[in-house]
Design a protein around this motif. Sequence first.
Motif, PDB file in Angstrom:
ATOM      1  N   GLY A 129       3.697  13.964 -13.985  1.00 29.76           N
ATOM      2  CA  GLY A 129       2.676  14.414 -14.932  1.00 29.76           C
ATOM      3  C   GLY A 129       2.415  15.904 -14.820  1.00 29.76           C
ATOM      4  O   GLY A 129       2.167  16.580 -15.821  1.00 29.76           O
ATOM      5  N   MET A 130       2.465  16.438 -13.589  1.00 28.39           N
ATOM      6  CA  MET A 130       2.290  17.879 -13.404  1.00 28.39           C
ATOM      7  C   MET A 130       3.431  18.656 -14.044  1.00 28.39           C
ATOM      8  O   MET A 130       3.211  19.699 -14.669  1.00 28.39           O
ATOM      9  CB  MET A 130       2.187  18.205 -11.915  1.00 28.39           C
ATOM     10  CG  MET A 130       0.906  17.712 -11.281  1.00 28.39           C
ATOM     11  SD  MET A 130       0.892  17.857  -9.491  1.00 28.39           S
ATOM     12  CE  MET A 130       0.979  19.624  -9.284  1.00 28.39           C
ATOM     13  N   ILE A 131       4.654  18.150 -13.899  1.00 28.57           N
ATOM     14  CA  ILE A 131       5.805  18.819 -14.531  1.00 28.57           C
ATOM     15  C   ILE A 131       5.662  18.772 -16.048  1.00 28.57           C
ATOM     16  O   ILE A 131       5.877  19.759 -16.737  1.00 28.57           O
ATOM     17  CB  ILE A 131       7.132  18.160 -14.104  1.00 28.57           C
ATOM     18  CG1 ILE A 131       7.413  18.421 -12.640  1.00 28.57           C
ATOM     19  CG2 ILE A 131       8.287  18.688 -14.936  1.00 28.57           C
ATOM     20  CD1 ILE A 131       8.631  17.680 -12.127  1.00 28.57           C
ATOM     21  N   LEU A 175       0.835  -1.201   0.000  1.00 29.97           N
ATOM     22  CA  LEU A 175       0.000   0.000   0.000  1.00 29.97           C
ATOM     23  C   LEU A 175       0.876   1.259   0.000  1.00 29.97           C
ATOM     24  O   LEU A 175       0.636   2.192  -0.774  1.00 29.97           O
ATOM     25  CB  LEU A 175      -0.928  -0.010   1.215  1.00 29.97           C
ATOM     26  CG  LEU A 175      -1.819   1.212   1.369  1.00 29.97           C
ATOM     27  CD1 LEU A 175      -2.846   1.240   0.256  1.00 29.97           C
ATOM     28  CD2 LEU A 175      -2.488   1.203   2.718  1.00 29.97           C
ATOM     29  N   ASN A 176       1.891   1.271   0.841  1.00 30.34           N
ATOM     30  CA  ASN A 176       2.793   2.431   0.894  1.00 30.34           C
ATOM     31  C   ASN A 176       3.531   2.618  -0.427  1.00 30.34           C
ATOM     32  O   ASN A 176       3.734   3.749  -0.876  1.00 30.34           O
ATOM     33  CB  ASN A 176       3.795   2.275   2.032  1.00 30.34           C
ATOM     34  CG  ASN A 176       3.139   2.429   3.373  1.00 30.34           C
ATOM     35  OD1 ASN A 176       2.175   3.159   3.522  1.00 30.34           O
ATOM     36  ND2 ASN A 176       3.643   1.727   4.351  1.00 30.34           N
ATOM     37  N   HIS A 177       3.954   1.521  -1.036  1.00 27.69           N
ATOM     38  CA  HIS A 177       4.637   1.618  -2.328  1.00 27.69           C
ATOM     39  C   HIS A 177       3.692   2.199  -3.385  1.00 27.69           C
ATOM     40  O   HIS A 177       4.111   3.023  -4.204  1.00 27.69           O
ATOM     41  CB  HIS A 177       5.134   0.240  -2.756  1.00 27.69           C
ATOM     42  CG  HIS A 177       5.732   0.214  -4.117  1.00 27.69           C
ATOM     43  ND1 HIS A 177       6.960   0.771  -4.387  1.00 27.69           N
ATOM     44  CD2 HIS A 177       5.274  -0.279  -5.283  1.00 27.69           C
ATOM     45  CE1 HIS A 177       7.229   0.615  -5.671  1.00 27.69           C
ATOM     46  NE2 HIS A 177       6.222  -0.027  -6.234  1.00 27.69           N
ATOM     47  N   GLY A 178       2.446   1.773  -3.363  1.00 28.21           N
ATOM     48  CA  GLY A 178       1.470   2.300  -4.314  1.00 28.21           C
ATOM     49  C   GLY A 178       1.226   3.780  -4.127  1.00 28.21           C
ATOM     50  O   GLY A 178       1.074   4.526  -5.100  1.00 28.21           O
ATOM     51  N   ILE A 179       1.187   4.221  -2.871  1.00 30.33           N
ATOM     52  CA  ILE A 179       0.986   5.652  -2.598  1.00 30.33           C
ATOM     53  C   ILE A 179       2.187   6.460  -3.082  1.00 30.33           C
ATOM     54  O   ILE A 179       2.037   7.476  -3.772  1.00 30.33           O
ATOM     55  CB  ILE A 179       0.732   5.882  -1.096  1.00 30.33           C
ATOM     56  CG1 ILE A 179      -0.625   5.304  -0.708  1.00 30.33           C
ATOM     57  CG2 ILE A 179       0.812   7.355  -0.747  1.00 30.33           C
ATOM     58  CD1 ILE A 179      -0.852   5.255   0.783  1.00 30.33           C
ATOM     59  N   SER A 180       3.378   6.007  -2.734  1.00 36.53           N
ATOM     60  CA  SER A 180       4.590   6.744  -3.113  1.00 36.53           C
ATOM     61  C   SER A 180       4.787   6.763  -4.625  1.00 36.53           C
ATOM     62  O   SER A 180       5.070   7.814  -5.209  1.00 36.53           O
ATOM     63  CB  SER A 180       5.822   6.119  -2.457  1.00 36.53           C
ATOM     64  OG  SER A 180       5.746   6.212  -1.065  1.00 36.53           O
ATOM     65  N   THR A 181       4.634   5.623  -5.262  1.00 32.62           N
ATOM     66  CA  THR A 181       4.831   5.554  -6.704  1.00 32.62           C
ATOM     67  C   THR A 181       3.752   6.335  -7.444  1.00 32.62           C
ATOM     68  O   THR A 181       4.048   7.045  -8.414  1.00 32.62           O
ATOM     69  CB  THR A 181       4.835   4.087  -7.164  1.00 32.62           C
ATOM     70  OG1 THR A 181       5.805   3.378  -6.407  1.00 32.62           O
ATOM     71  CG2 THR A 181       5.165   3.977  -8.633  1.00 32.62           C
ATOM     72  N   GLY A 182       2.521   6.225  -6.977  1.00 31.50           N
ATOM     73  CA  GLY A 182       1.443   6.996  -7.591  1.00 31.50           C
ATOM     74  C   GLY A 182       1.669   8.490  -7.474  1.00 31.50           C
ATOM     75  O   GLY A 182       1.419   9.253  -8.417  1.00 31.50           O
ATOM     76  N   ALA A 183       2.150   8.920  -6.316  1.00 29.82           N
ATOM     77  CA  ALA A 183       2.441  10.343  -6.118  1.00 29.82           C
ATOM     78  C   ALA A 183       3.576  10.801  -7.025  1.00 29.82           C
ATOM     79  O   ALA A 183       3.530  11.904  -7.580  1.00 29.82           O
ATOM     80  CB  ALA A 183       2.773  10.617  -4.660  1.00 29.82           C
ATOM     81  N   LEU A 184       4.605   9.969  -7.196  1.00 30.23           N
ATOM     82  CA  LEU A 184       5.710  10.338  -8.079  1.00 30.23           C
ATOM     83  C   LEU A 184       5.236  10.480  -9.523  1.00 30.23           C
ATOM     84  O   LEU A 184       5.616  11.430 -10.220  1.00 30.23           O
ATOM     85  CB  LEU A 184       6.838   9.310  -7.990  1.00 30.23           C
ATOM     86  CG  LEU A 184       7.697   9.390  -6.743  1.00 30.23           C
ATOM     87  CD1 LEU A 184       8.640   8.192  -6.671  1.00 30.23           C
ATOM     88  CD2 LEU A 184       8.487  10.682  -6.701  1.00 30.23           C
ATOM     89  N   PHE A 185       4.407   9.553  -9.987  1.00 29.49           N
ATOM     90  CA  PHE A 185       3.880   9.655 -11.350  1.00 29.49           C
ATOM     91  C   PHE A 185       2.976  10.875 -11.501  1.00 29.49           C
ATOM     92  O   PHE A 185       2.985  11.545 -12.539  1.00 29.49           O
ATOM     93  CB  PHE A 185       3.139   8.385 -11.747  1.00 29.49           C
ATOM     94  CG  PHE A 185       4.045   7.284 -12.216  1.00 29.49           C
ATOM     95  CD1 PHE A 185       4.807   7.434 -13.353  1.00 29.49           C
ATOM     96  CD2 PHE A 185       4.133   6.103 -11.503  1.00 29.49           C
ATOM     97  CE1 PHE A 185       5.651   6.427 -13.796  1.00 29.49           C
ATOM     98  CE2 PHE A 185       4.970   5.089 -11.932  1.00 29.49           C
ATOM     99  CZ  PHE A 185       5.726   5.246 -13.070  1.00 29.49           C
TER     100      PHE A 185
END
Length: 78
Positions: free
Chosen positions: A16-18, A2-12
């Motif tokens: 995408g914002m950049i 779950l933590n990996h999904g949150i961190s990786t999702g936030a990085l993507f």
Amino acid sequence: MLNHGISTGALFMLLGMIYDRRHNYEIKEYGGIATPMPHFATLFLIVTLSSIGLPLLNGFVGEFLILNGAFKANALWA
């Protein structure tokens, strides 16, 4: 996981914002992102450090449990 999904999702999401702002993935074209977007750069740093398992962030718990189990199995390899 779950933590990996949150961190990786936030990085993507941040990447995408950049891309939405610059329409380019080349790092050399940015010329520094902390000056025009200081809050974004701070959030990006926190999420990145969380993804690599910095203590007091969400990725640390999983990393600690992995190292603890490895140490119990074979202290020399851990």
